[in-house]
Design a protein around this motif. Structure first.
Motif, short mmCIF file in Angstrom:
data_model
loop_
_atom_site.label_atom_id
_atom_site.label_comp_id
_atom_site.label_asym_id
_atom_site.label_seq_id
_atom_site.Cartn_x
_atom_site.Cartn_y
_atom_site.Cartn_z
N ASN A 6 -5.87 3.01 11.07
CA ASN A 6 -5.78 1.79 11.77
C ASN A 6 -7.10 1.20 11.93
O ASN A 6 -8.36 1.52 11.51
CB ASN A 6 -4.90 2.05 12.95
CG ASN A 6 -4.29 0.74 13.44
OD1 ASN A 6 -4.69 0.15 14.26
ND2 ASN A 6 -3.45 0.29 12.60
N ILE A 36 5.79 -1.40 9.94
CA ILE A 36 5.76 0.18 10.01
C ILE A 36 6.49 0.78 11.34
O ILE A 36 7.62 1.49 10.77
CB ILE A 36 4.37 0.68 9.90
CG1 ILE A 36 3.43 -0.06 8.88
CG2 ILE A 36 4.31 2.25 9.93
CD1 ILE A 36 2.19 0.35 8.95
N GLU A 72 3.57 -0.84 15.14
CA GLU A 72 2.93 -1.50 13.92
C GLU A 72 3.94 -2.70 13.33
O GLU A 72 4.92 -2.23 12.83
CB GLU A 72 2.39 -0.13 13.19
CG GLU A 72 1.44 0.54 13.68
CD GLU A 72 0.97 1.54 12.84
OE1 GLU A 72 -0.35 2.18 12.99
OE2 GLU A 72 1.59 2.03 11.91
N HIS A 89 2.45 -5.14 6.05
CA HIS A 89 1.50 -4.94 7.04
C HIS A 89 0.07 -5.65 6.60
O HIS A 89 -0.57 -5.90 7.45
CB HIS A 89 1.43 -3.77 7.87
CG HIS A 89 0.82 -2.68 6.87
ND1 HIS A 89 1.73 -1.99 5.89
CD2 HIS A 89 -0.20 -2.15 6.33
CE1 HIS A 89 1.09 -1.04 5.34
NE2 HIS A 89 -0.18 -1.16 5.44
N GLU A 117 -7.06 -6.66 5.87
CA GLU A 117 -6.20 -5.35 6.50
C GLU A 117 -6.70 -4.03 6.03
O GLU A 117 -7.23 -3.53 6.64
CB GLU A 117 -4.63 -5.56 6.63
CG GLU A 117 -4.14 -4.76 7.81
CD GLU A 117 -3.90 -2.95 7.14
OE1 GLU A 117 -3.85 -2.26 8.20
OE2 GLU A 117 -3.99 -2.94 6.10
N VAL A 139 -2.15 -5.47 12.64
CA VAL A 139 -1.13 -4.66 12.47
C VAL A 139 -0.42 -3.92 13.73
O VAL A 139 0.71 -3.80 14.06
CB VAL A 139 -1.45 -3.39 11.32
CG1 VAL A 139 0.04 -2.31 11.11
CG2 VAL A 139 -1.57 -4.10 9.97
N ARG A 140 -1.46 -3.25 14.38
CA ARG A 140 -0.85 -2.28 15.48
C ARG A 140 -1.20 -3.32 16.72
O ARG A 140 -1.92 -3.91 16.96
CB ARG A 140 -1.84 -1.09 15.54
CG ARG A 140 -1.30 -0.21 16.67
CD ARG A 140 -1.74 1.18 16.54
NE ARG A 140 -1.68 2.05 15.36
CZ ARG A 140 -2.13 3.27 15.59
NH1 ARG A 140 -2.84 3.87 16.48
NH2 ARG A 140 -2.05 3.91 14.54
N TYR A 188 9.21 7.29 5.85
CA TYR A 188 8.35 6.86 7.35
C TYR A 188 9.15 5.47 7.63
O TYR A 188 9.63 4.81 6.60
CB TYR A 188 6.93 6.72 6.56
CG TYR A 188 5.71 6.53 7.51
CD1 TYR A 188 5.68 7.67 8.45
CD2 TYR A 188 5.03 5.46 7.23
CE1 TYR A 188 4.53 7.51 9.53
CE2 TYR A 188 3.83 5.43 8.47
CZ TYR A 188 3.79 6.34 9.22
OH TYR A 188 2.82 6.19 10.33
N CYS A 244 0.79 -1.22 -0.04
CA CYS A 244 -0.05 -0.13 -0.24
C CYS A 244 0.97 1.14 -0.05
O CYS A 244 2.13 1.20 -0.01
CB CYS A 244 -1.13 -0.11 1.44
SG CYS A 244 -0.14 0.59 2.73
N THR A 281 1.67 3.37 2.30
CA THR A 281 2.59 3.40 3.37
C THR A 281 3.59 2.64 3.08
O THR A 281 5.09 3.00 3.32
CB THR A 281 1.87 2.84 4.86
OG1 THR A 281 0.31 3.54 4.78
CG2 THR A 281 2.69 2.79 5.74
C1 BGC Z 1 -1.81 0.94 7.90
C2 BGC Z 1 -2.42 1.23 9.01
C3 BGC Z 1 -1.33 2.04 10.05
C4 BGC Z 1 -1.13 3.42 9.04
C5 BGC Z 1 -0.33 4.25 9.95
C6 BGC Z 1 -1.68 2.10 6.98
O1 BGC Z 1 -1.02 1.93 5.85
O2 BGC Z 1 -2.89 0.11 7.16
O3 BGC Z 1 -2.45 -0.04 9.70
O4 BGC Z 1 -1.96 2.58 10.96
O5 BGC Z 1 -0.82 2.90 7.79
O6 BGC Z 1 1.00 3.73 10.08
#
Ligand code: BGC
Length: 350
Positions: free
Chosen positions: A295, A118, A115, A64, A151, A89-90, A50, A39, A41
């Motif tokens: 999230n 992440i 996370e 994730h 997710e 994830v978190r 990030y 995705c 992120t």
């Molecule tokens: C994820 C979330 C996460 C957010 C911020 C998103 O891409 O799906 O689970 O909280 O990024 O890090």
């Protein structure tokens, strides 16, 4: 085993390499990863913008949005070998704050949450991982490998919950929703909107191809252009792009007593001229609600599982536009014009 890792903050550092087996201390359930979705992120982390490695480590395992199969689980865990599972994830912060203590880690108050893939916890782009049973969600076996969509669906299930809770401040009978963006998040938000019985209008830029077709197949309406030309006074706007101009278009055009739910994480440092007086006037005089949503906690994963189980599996399968073997992961991290959801095949549990 192999894993895809990055040095957070360092663009171009992604690599597929040997990685340590997951330590027993991570939990008694051993999961073999089948596939992991990519995705925005992940692309940000990949670009060095990030992400945080686990304490004391240089590298972070990416990923994730996972689907895997249980290889080992202790008796009494509610899981057995072969079950399809998704890693949450978190994880709650260690204090824990009152939200995390109540299982609402998505609302963590002190920012010390972690996370997978992440923030300070290794992700799922590795052949195997270990987890505590309560950090996993078991899936309907009929959904199978499509569970890789759980997710992102959990993120929109939470967004819908937040929009509804905001709307329910007063008598509320929503009929029409606008979704901005026909990427995976927008399309899954549209799916849930349709499942809720709403007339759903999706706005994106492309004029033809898979996105308009996927929207039409839901029984929703596809548009290009501003909100006002797509739908008059929507009760809900699900903003799924993070584009500043669309955020303010949503605030200006949502109907009286309506809700704008913001789900897009935008880059910082972009300025936009807005009529602050008009924005404030609209919000006040029309009792509008604006709610940000990020999230998901366990109840959102469960709601997402129900939404996916009710959806047409052929439609869900079409959301996955590219499947890339782990060895060619760099191709999965390129954005292509006709991508909706790109998935990296890790290959475990098959
Ligand atoms: C994820 C979330 C996460 C957010 C911020 C998103 O891409 O799906 O689970 O909280 O990024 O890090």
């Amino acid at each position: 085993m192999k894993a895809i890792t990055v040095v957070p903050g360092k663009a171009g550092s992604a690599q597929l390499a040997d990685f340590d087996e997951p330590p027993e201390g991570d939990g008694p359930v051993l999961v073999e990863t089948m596939a992991v979705g990519v995705c925005g992120t992940d692309l940000e982390i990949f670009a060095g913008e990030y992400g945080w490695a686990p304490p004391g480590h240089e590298r972070l395992v990416l990923g994730h949005e996972s689907i895997g199969r249980v290889a080992e689980a202790p008796d009494g865990s509610g899981l057995t070998k072969g079950d399809f599972v998704v890693g949450i994830v978190r994880r709650p912060d260690p204090v824990p704050c009152y939200s995390c203590a109540a299982g609402e880690w998505d609302f963590c108050r002190n920012g010390q949450y972690t996370e997978h893939g992440i923030k300070s916890l290794d992700g799922f782009m590795r052949e195997r991982y270990r987890a505590l049973p309560d950090a996993l969600v078991k899936l309907d076996s009929e959904l199978g490998a499509l569970g890789v969509l759980l997710e992102p669906t959990s993120v929109v299930a939470k967004a819908w919950e937040q929009a509804e809770r905001t709307g329910n401040r007063a008598q509320w009978r929503p009929e029409r929703a606008v979704v901005t963006g026909a990427g995976p998040i927008g399309l899954l938000a549209a799916l849930i909107g349709v499942q809720k019985g709403l007339e759903v209008h999706v706005i994106d830029q492309v004029t033809e191809g898979l996105k308009p077709d996927l929207v039409a197949a839901l029984g929703a309406h596809y548009h290009t252009g501003p909100i006002a030309s797509a739908c008059d006074s929507p009760d809900v706007v699900m903003e799924c792009t993070g584009v500043g101009a669309l955020v303010f278009d949503a605030i200006e055009h949502v109907g009286s007593g309506g809700v704008v739910c913001l789900t897009g994480v935008s880059p910082t440092g972009r300025n936009l001229e807005v009529d602050a007086g008009l924005v404030n006037r609209d919000l006040v005089l029309q009792n509008e609600g604006i709610v940000g949503s990020v999230n998901a906690n366990r109840r959102h994963y469960e709601a997402a599982g129900e939404a996916l189980a009710q959806a047409d599996s052929g439609w869900l399968a079409k959301l996955i536009t590219r499947r890339v073997p782990m060895e060619q992961f760099a191709e999965a991290l390129e954005r292509r014009a006709d991508d909706v959801k790109v998935v990296i095949e890790i290959g475990g549990g098959n």
